[in-house]
Write a protein that holds these residues in place. Structure first.
Motif: not given
Length: 208
Positions: A77-79, A119-127, A141-148, A150-153
Motif C-alpha cells: 500500500v505504501r509504495f 531469482g531474488y525475493g518476492i518478485f524473483t528478480l534476476p541477477e 546490493i547485498n544478495r543475502d539481505y538487501d535484495i530479499q 520487500d520494501s527494497i524490491q
C-alpha cells in the motif's frame, strides 16, 4: 393541520430520497465497493492494508507468517502510491489499481513462497537486473539481505517501471523489459488472470 401538511408537502417529499442516500452510504461503507477508485481514495490506507491481508489469509496458501503478511500488505500500500499507469491501461479487463497490481505481480512471480530458485525475493528478480541496477545507481546490493527485503524490491522495480513507462512503453512492455530473458511465455496472461481474481476478491460483497 391540513394547511400545515400542504405548506410543507415538498419538504416531506425530500425526506425519502434523503433516507435512501443515508442508508446506501452506510451499506457502501460496510462492504467493498465495486468502484476501487472510490474505495481506496481515503488518506487513511488502513482499510486497504486490511483488504490485502485478508486476501493473503483467505485466498492464498502461503508459508508467510502473520507478521510477514501484515508487513507485506503495509509495504504494498505504501509504495503503490508512487506508481501510475498510462491512460487506457486495463488488467484482466479491469481498471488498474497499483496495490492490486503489485499483489498480482508477486503472486505471479513467487506464489508468495519463501523458497524459490528463479531469482531474488518476492518478485524473483534476476541477477542481471540487480547488476544493472547497481551500475546505474552506484550502490552495492547485498544478495543475502538487501535484495530479499520487500520494501527494497518495491523501490527498485517501481523506479525502473516508471522509467520504462516514461519512455513510452506500456505496462506490459515495461514489465517484460525488466525481466528480459527471464520473462516466461504466458507470464503476462497469468499476471492478468491473478489480477482479475484479486480484484474480484476485493470487490466481493461477501467481504466485511
Amino acid at each position: 393541520m391540513k394547511k400545515i401538511l400542504l405548506k410543507y408537502r415538498h419538504g416531506f417529499l425530500l425526506i425519502f430520497p434523503l433516507l435512501l442516500v443515508i442508508f446506501s452510504y452506510r451499506e457502501a461503507d460496510t462492504r467493498f465497493s465495486h468502484d476501487l477508485s472510490r474505495f481506496f481514495e481515503k488518506a487513511d490506507h488502513s482499510k486497504e492494508e486490511a483488504v490485502l491481508f485478508a486476501y493473503l489469509t483467505e485466498a492464498e496458501k502461503t508459508n508467510y507468517s502473520v507478521r510477514r503478511r501484515k508487513e507485506l500488505s503495509r509495504a504494498i500500500v505504501r509504495f503503490s502510491q508512487k506508481l501510475q499507469f498510462p491512460d487506457g491501461t486495463l488488467l484482466g479487463g479491469y481498471p488498474p489499481n497499483p496495490s492490486l497490481f503489485l499483489m498480482a505481480w508477486a503472486k505471479t512471480r513467487s506464489e508468495f513462497q519463501t523458497n524459490h530458485l528463479e531469482g531474488y525475493g518476492i518478485f524473483t528478480l534476476p541477477e542481471f537486473f540487480v547488476r544493472e541496477f547497481e551500475m546505474s545507481s552506484g550502490a552495492r546490493i547485498n544478495r543475502d539481505y538487501d535484495i530479499q527485503n520487500d520494501s527494497i524490491q518495491f523501490k527498485m522495480v517501481i523506479l525502473k517501471l516508471k522509467e520504462y513507462i516514461s519512455e513510452g512503453k506500456s505496462v506490459k512492455e515495461a514489465y517484460q523489459k525488466l525481466y528480459g530473458k527471464n520473462f516466461t511465455p504466458n507470464e503476462w496472461e497469468r499476471l492478468e488472470t491473478n489480477y482479475k481474481k484479486i480484484y474480484e476478491f476485493v470487490t466481493s460483497e461477501s467481504k466485511p
